[in-house]
Design a protein around this motif. Structure first.
Motif: not given
Length: 143
Positions: A55-58, A84-85, A89-91, A137-139
């Motif tokens: 994966r590529v993380l920011v 994030v729009k 929905r975020v995790q 979306q994973l944070i």
């Protein structure tokens, strides 16, 4: 420009560094991956063309906080809206080690508050233990 981190399996950091260089970007191989700076377009190219990366993380930024109210205030200054729009929905997953804010659930809750203060109608998704992945979306946060 954003701080990016290309995550690889152990031992593949050098290979990933060569793949990053082949895309015309300069990165530094470190344990676990490759660190580099890049634009949103670079992020898309990395996700599309890298074969050795998982994966590529920011990295949105660094926040130093010793209390939860301070965490919410400082995390609200991060550029959440770029990634994030509204209505997303975020995790949120938080890891806390050697930090005054040692309760990972509390940290994730406060980060959600900071995110919701900047982006409208964002909701959290809980990952059930029997699910492989939750939708959203994973944070990731490390403290």
């Amino acid at each position: 420009m954003f701080d990016l981190f290309v995550v690889t399996a152990p031992g593949l950091e050098t290979l990933a560094g060569r793949e990053v260089a082949a895309l015309g970007l300069q990165g530094k191989a470190v344990p676990g991956g490759v660190e580099l700076r890049g634009s949103l377009l670079d992020l898309q190219r990395l996700n599309l063309w890298l074969r050795s990366a998982t994966r590529v993380l920011v990295r949105l930024g660094t926040v130093k906080a010793t209390t939860f109210p301070e965490l919410v205030r400082k995390a609200s200054e991060l550029p959440w809206a770029v990634f994030v729009k509204p209505g997303a929905r975020v995790q949120l997953r938080a890891t806390c080690r050697k930090s005054r804010l040692y309760h990972s659930g509390g940290v994730a809750e406060r980060l959600l508050l900071a995110l919701q203060s900047k982006v409208k109608n964002v909701s959290a998704v809980e990952k059930a233990p029997d699910e492989e992945s939750a939708s959203g979306q994973l944070i990731l946060a490390r403290f």
